[in-house]
Design an enzyme around this catalytic site. Structure first.
Site, PDB file in Angstrom:
ATOM      1  N   ALA A 153       0.866  -1.191   0.000  1.00 27.54           N
ATOM      2  CA  ALA A 153       0.000   0.000   0.000  1.00 27.54           C
ATOM      3  C   ALA A 153       0.900   1.238   0.000  1.00 27.54           C
ATOM      4  CB  ALA A 153      -0.893  -0.013   1.234  1.00 27.54           C
ATOM      5  N   ASN A 155       0.866   3.915   2.135  1.00 27.87           N
ATOM      6  CA  ASN A 155       1.052   4.745   3.337  1.00 27.87           C
ATOM      7  C   ASN A 155       2.394   4.529   4.035  1.00 27.87           C
ATOM      8  OD1 ASN A 155       0.215   2.208   4.080  1.00 27.87           O
ATOM      9  ND2 ASN A 155      -1.041   2.898   5.784  1.00 27.87           N
ATOM     10  N   LYS A 178       5.998  -5.635  -5.340  1.00 25.17           N
ATOM     11  CA  LYS A 178       5.419  -4.560  -6.152  1.00 25.17           C
ATOM     12  C   LYS A 178       4.897  -3.492  -5.207  1.00 25.17           C
ATOM     13  CE  LYS A 178       1.354  -3.874  -7.682  1.00 25.17           C
ATOM     14  NZ  LYS A 178       1.311  -2.446  -7.300  1.00 25.17           N
ATOM     15  N   PRO A 179       5.553  -2.319  -5.195  1.00 20.90           N
ATOM     16  CA  PRO A 179       5.033  -1.247  -4.345  1.00 20.90           C
ATOM     17  C   PRO A 179       3.725  -0.720  -4.911  1.00 20.90           C
ATOM     18  CG  PRO A 179       7.190  -0.673  -5.311  1.00 20.90           C
ATOM     19  CD  PRO A 179       6.711  -1.908  -5.990  1.00 20.90           C
ATOM     20  N   SER A 231      -6.463  -2.645   0.662  1.00 24.18           N
ATOM     21  CA  SER A 231      -7.856  -2.491   1.096  1.00 24.18           C
ATOM     22  C   SER A 231      -8.583  -3.837   1.080  1.00 24.18           C
ATOM     23  CB  SER A 231      -8.559  -1.516   0.154  1.00 24.18           C
ATOM     24  OG  SER A 231      -8.543  -2.054  -1.151  1.00 24.18           O
ATOM     25  N   PRO A 233     -11.480  -4.610  -0.499  1.00 24.96           N
ATOM     26  CA  PRO A 233     -11.881  -5.055  -1.855  1.00 24.96           C
ATOM     27  C   PRO A 233     -10.722  -5.678  -2.628  1.00 24.96           C
ATOM     28  CG  PRO A 233     -12.767  -2.866  -1.382  1.00 24.96           C
ATOM     29  CD  PRO A 233     -11.852  -3.207  -0.242  1.00 24.96           C
ATOM     30  N   GLU A 252      -3.077  -8.132   4.923  1.00 28.55           N
ATOM     31  CA  GLU A 252      -3.097  -7.025   5.889  1.00 28.55           C
ATOM     32  C   GLU A 252      -4.006  -5.955   5.300  1.00 28.55           C
ATOM     33  OE1 GLU A 252      -2.046  -6.738   8.782  1.00 28.55           O
ATOM     34  OE2 GLU A 252      -0.544  -8.307   9.020  1.00 28.55           O
ATOM     35  N   GLY A 254      -7.833  -3.352   5.540  1.00 32.77           N
ATOM     36  CA  GLY A 254      -8.288  -2.105   6.163  1.00 32.77           C
ATOM     37  C   GLY A 254      -8.996  -2.305   7.486  1.00 32.77           C
ATOM     38  N   CYS A 286      -3.763   2.084   8.636  1.00 33.76           N
ATOM     39  CA  CYS A 286      -4.802   1.051   8.600  1.00 33.76           C
ATOM     40  C   CYS A 286      -5.410   0.778   9.968  1.00 33.76           C
ATOM     41  CB  CYS A 286      -4.203  -0.229   8.050  1.00 33.76           C
ATOM     42  SG  CYS A 286      -2.705  -0.704   8.926  1.00 33.76           S
ATOM     43  N   LYS A 453     -11.634 -10.946  11.227  1.00 37.22           N
ATOM     44  CA  LYS A 453     -12.795 -10.649  10.363  1.00 37.22           C
ATOM     45  C   LYS A 453     -12.301 -10.173   8.987  1.00 37.22           C
ATOM     46  CE  LYS A 453     -16.153  -8.628  13.011  1.00 37.22           C
ATOM     47  NZ  LYS A 453     -16.613  -7.716  14.092  1.00 37.22           N
ATOM     48  N   GLY A 456      -8.269  -9.156   7.722  1.00 37.61           N
ATOM     49  CA  GLY A 456      -7.113  -9.886   7.223  1.00 37.61           C
ATOM     50  C   GLY A 456      -6.938 -11.309   7.701  1.00 37.61           C
ATOM     51  N   GLU A 460       1.878 -10.284  10.640  1.00 38.34           N
ATOM     52  CA  GLU A 460       3.223  -9.819  10.320  1.00 38.34           C
ATOM     53  C   GLU A 460       3.971  -9.570  11.624  1.00 38.34           C
ATOM     54  OE1 GLU A 460       2.548  -6.619   7.307  1.00 38.34           O
ATOM     55  OE2 GLU A 460       3.229  -8.164   5.923  1.00 38.34           O
TER      56      GLU A 460
HETATM   57  N1  LIG Z   1      -3.443  -4.005   7.692  1.00 37.28           N
HETATM   58  C1  LIG Z   1      -2.349  -3.376   7.291  1.00 37.28           C
HETATM   59  O1  LIG Z   1      -1.254  -3.737   7.673  1.00 37.28           O
HETATM   60  C2  LIG Z   1      -2.451  -2.200   6.363  1.00 37.28           C
HETATM   61  C3  LIG Z   1      -1.388  -1.305   6.292  1.00 37.28           C
HETATM   62  C4  LIG Z   1      -1.475  -0.216   5.417  1.00 37.28           C
HETATM   63  C5  LIG Z   1      -2.607  -0.037   4.637  1.00 37.28           C
HETATM   64  N2  LIG Z   1      -3.627  -0.910   4.716  1.00 37.28           N
HETATM   65  C6  LIG Z   1      -4.836  -0.705   3.914  1.00 37.28           C
HETATM   66  O2  LIG Z   1      -4.504  -0.366   2.576  1.00 37.28           O
HETATM   67  C7  LIG Z   1      -5.502   0.471   2.013  1.00 37.28           C
HETATM   68  C8  LIG Z   1      -4.851   1.687   1.395  1.00 37.28           C
HETATM   69  O3  LIG Z   1      -3.853   1.320   0.497  1.00 37.28           O
HETATM   70  P1  LIG Z   1      -4.071   1.247  -1.091  1.00 37.28           P
HETATM   71  O4  LIG Z   1      -5.104   2.278  -1.490  1.00 37.28           O
HETATM   72  O5  LIG Z   1      -2.754   1.239  -1.724  1.00 37.28           O
HETATM   73  O6  LIG Z   1      -4.749  -0.190  -1.228  1.00 37.28           O
HETATM   74  P2  LIG Z   1      -5.175  -0.958  -2.568  1.00 37.28           P
HETATM   75  O7  LIG Z   1      -5.960  -2.125  -2.099  1.00 37.28           O
HETATM   76  O8  LIG Z   1      -5.787  -0.050  -3.551  1.00 37.28           O
HETATM   77  O9  LIG Z   1      -3.788  -1.439  -3.209  1.00 37.28           O
HETATM   78  C9  LIG Z   1      -2.877  -2.244  -2.504  1.00 37.28           C
HETATM   79  C10 LIG Z   1      -1.908  -2.905  -3.474  1.00 37.28           C
HETATM   80  O10 LIG Z   1      -2.592  -3.896  -4.225  1.00 37.28           O
HETATM   81  C11 LIG Z   1      -2.359  -3.679  -5.616  1.00 37.28           C
HETATM   82  N3  LIG Z   1      -3.540  -4.179  -6.337  1.00 37.28           N
HETATM   83  C12 LIG Z   1      -4.689  -3.530  -6.641  1.00 37.28           C
HETATM   84  N4  LIG Z   1      -5.544  -4.360  -7.284  1.00 37.28           N
HETATM   85  C13 LIG Z   1      -4.926  -5.557  -7.381  1.00 37.28           C
HETATM   86  C14 LIG Z   1      -5.285  -6.827  -7.929  1.00 37.28           C
HETATM   87  N5  LIG Z   1      -6.474  -7.023  -8.494  1.00 37.28           N
HETATM   88  N6  LIG Z   1      -4.408  -7.841  -7.832  1.00 37.28           N
HETATM   89  C15 LIG Z   1      -3.221  -7.671  -7.233  1.00 37.28           C
HETATM   90  N7  LIG Z   1      -2.805  -6.487  -6.713  1.00 37.28           N
HETATM   91  C16 LIG Z   1      -3.657  -5.445  -6.777  1.00 37.28           C
HETATM   92  C17 LIG Z   1      -2.137  -2.191  -5.727  1.00 37.28           C
HETATM   93  O11 LIG Z   1      -1.467  -1.870  -6.936  1.00 37.28           O
HETATM   94  C18 LIG Z   1      -1.300  -1.932  -4.498  1.00 37.28           C
HETATM   95  O12 LIG Z   1       0.041  -2.282  -4.695  1.00 37.28           O
HETATM   96  C19 LIG Z   1      -6.421   0.835   3.166  1.00 37.28           C
HETATM   97  O13 LIG Z   1      -7.578   0.052   3.096  1.00 37.28           O
HETATM   98  C20 LIG Z   1      -5.609   0.477   4.372  1.00 37.28           C
HETATM   99  O14 LIG Z   1      -6.366   0.194   5.526  1.00 37.28           O
HETATM  100  C21 LIG Z   1      -3.561  -1.989   5.556  1.00 37.28           C
END
Ligand SMILES: NC(=O)c1ccc[n+]([C@@H]2O[C@H](COP(=O)([O-])OP(=O)(O)OC[C@H]3O[C@@H](n4cnc5c(N)ncnc54)[C@H](O)[C@@H]3O)[C@@H](O)[C@H]2O)c1
Length: 486
Positions: A153, A155, A178-179, A231, A233, A252, A254, A286, A453, A456, A460
């Site tokens: 993600a 952040n 992949k960042p 996220s 979704p 990991e 949201g 998150c 739930k 995740g 980690e």
């Molecule tokens: N639980 C945790 O440790 C944690 C930590 C940080 C952020 N988050 C969550 O991340 C979200 C915000 O980050 P974001 O907007 O980058 O999330 P995102 O879900 O839009 O993207 C996350 C990653 O997944 C990739 N991705 C998107 N669609 C994909 C697919 N179909 N197949 C494979 N990879 C795909 C994106 O390119 C990106 O690298 C928030 O919901 C936040 O709560 C969770």
């Protein structure tokens, strides 16, 4: 045009920077000014193939080394990272907009902690001996999974890359990371540092791209495990795609976490916890406790103290060490937040402070606090991922537990109280993976981190992460004759 933050190339594969300009352009924007600071290219299928081949090629020899040898490389990488903390933090600030005041203590430093911790653990990853009847016995071998994919993600780009790479590599796996397409710069530095520390070329590779690149990596038959930070979704899609090929996953995702403040809590500690749990990283965390349940007769004092302390936020140049509140990561994320703020007002919540876009270039908004929020409001149900705190009133313990748990999410939860028994009782009843008592949002590497739930699967950090990057082989050894029925 060349930019000072332009990396040598978009990808890092097989121990070197690699470019393929056939991939779509990926501009990197400094959120504080809206200026483009680098242009990278998304991975083409050829780049993804090359990264996976490099990882596959490096993995077996790496796994054949002793854990102590592997750990030495990781610990060296941790030292290099700490020595370069300033430069890495500046780059992280440019990539994400987060203030240097934060990035200098919570990003590369947290990544270095993970490399050091799992480097230390690598030499003690062993199986066990199991005595069985008749002199027979069995042993278990802790084996790596193979090639792991990390999807990040935006952040905490450096931290996420290291939280995934460190346990994966400690266990003898290779990784393609992949960042997020929004923050592609810092993972490249992690890859370079690992090479300098002695990691074999191909062990940790970085490829750029958005969802399509992530999906291509997830479904590739050479991949044994996918670890996503993102996220819900996206998590559902990635988990389903990985499950189709029975791959291991860590998810990991949201949250919409509750932070419960009882009326016997230390007011300043509770307000401090709510600030940390809502406005650190401009609310883009998150585990944030964005549903702040305050017991009714403390509510006004809580809101007054919160307003006083919010007036001390220093909003400005993120590279100035005095700045304590930076911009949102992108215009898109800012618009999402502004929409939620409008919705909150429309649905009857009272905006007591902030929530205004600042009239300057970049993605700036002031920290928002809503009071009189009720459980059914959109802002109380959906993850906003921005600086929006919802304050909800409650009367008693049973009520607040039920309301705190009435969500599909379960990442974090916090309780502020001076009654120790109540604190533990309420934490015990809350459905969340990472909980805090009279604190909020601490994430030391020694402690498991992850959600329940919809938030995740897997954990980690800590020794728990080892379970998610290795598997056990059991070997039964018969000491006597084999007795068969015929
Ligand atoms: N639980 C945790 O440790 C944690 C930590 C940080 C952020 N988050 C969550 O991340 C979200 C915000 O980050 P974001 O907007 O980058 O999330 P995102 O879900 O839009 O993207 C996350 C990653 O997944 C990739 N991705 C998107 N669609 C994909 C697919 N179909 N197949 C494979 N990879 C795909 C994106 O390119 C990106 O690298 C928030 O919901 C936040 O709560 C969770």
């Amino acid at each position: 045009m060349t930019y000072p933050t332009q990396p040598t190339a978009s990808h890092f594969i097989g121990g070197e920077y690699v470019e393929d300009t056939a991939g779509a352009a990926l501009p990197v924007v400094y959120p504080a000014t809206g200026e483009t600071i680098a242009i990278l290219h998304e991975a083409t299928p050829a780049i993804i193939d090359r990264a996976l081949e490099a990882a596959k090629g490096a993995q077996a020899d790496w796994a054949a080394m002793s854990g102590t040898e592997r750990g030495r490389v990781l610990r060296r990488a941790a030292d290099i990272m700490r020595a370069r903390n300033h430069d890495l933090s500046v780059l992280e600030t440019m990539d994400t907009g987060k203030p240097y005041q934060e990035t200098s203590v919570a990003d590369a430093t947290s990544g270095a902690d993970a490399l050091e911790y799992f480097g230390g653990l690598a030499g003690s990853l062993t199986g066990e001996h199991i005595q069985l009847p008749g002199g027979d016995w069995a042993y278990t071998v802790r084996e790596p999974l193979g090639v792991c994919v990390g999807l990040g993600a935006w952040n905490y780009p450096t931290q996420i890359a290291c939280w995934k790479a460190a346990p994966a590599l400690a266990c003898g796996n290779a990784m393609v990371f992949k960042p997020s397409e929004t923050t592609p710069l810092c993972a490249l530095k992690v890859a370079k540092i690992l090479i300098e520390a002695g990691a074999p070329p191909g062990l940790f590779n970085v490829v750029q791209g958005a969802g399509a690149a992530g999906a291509a990596l997830t479904t590739d038959p050479r991949v044994d495990k996918v670890s996503l930070t993102g996220s819900v979704p996206t998590g559902k899609k990635v988990y389903a795609a990985a499950a189709a090929e029975m791959k291991h996953v860590t998810m990991e995702l949201g949250g919409k976490s509750p932070l419960v403040v009882f009326d016997d809590a230390d007011l300043d500690d509770a307000v401090g916890g709510a600030i940390l749990g809502n406005f650190y990283s401009s609310g883009q965390v998150c585990s944030n406790g964005t549903r702040v349940f305050v017991q009714r007769n403390l509510r006004d004092a809580f809101l007054d103290r919160l307003s006083e302390r919010l007036a001390n936020a220093v909003i400005g140049d993120p590279l100035d060490p005095e700045t304590s509140f930076g911009p949102m990561v992108s215009e898109g994320q800012l618009q999402i937040v502004l929409n939620y703020i409008s919705k909150g007002t429309e649905e009857g919540a009272r905006l007591v402070s902030g929530g205004q876009r600042l009239d300057r270039p970049g993605c700036w908004i002031t920290p928002a606090v809503f009071a009189d929020v009720t459980d059914d409001m959109t802002i109380a149900r959906e993850e906003i991922f921005g600086p929006v705190m919802c304050v909800l009133d409650f009367e008693n313990e049973d009520e607040v537990i039920a309301r705190a748990n009435a969500t599909e999410y379960g990442l974090s939860a916090g309780v502020f109280t001076s009654d120790l028994q109540r604190g533990h009782r309420v934490i015990g009843a809350l459905q969340a993976g990472s909980c805090f008592l009279n604190s909020y949002n601490d994430a030391p590497v020694e402690v498991p981190f992850g959600g329940v739930k919809m938030s995740g699967v897997g954990r980690e950090n800590s020794k728990a992460a080892i379970e998610h990057y290795s598997q056990l082989k059991s070997v039964y050894v018969r000491m006597g004759r084999v007795e068969a029925p015929f």
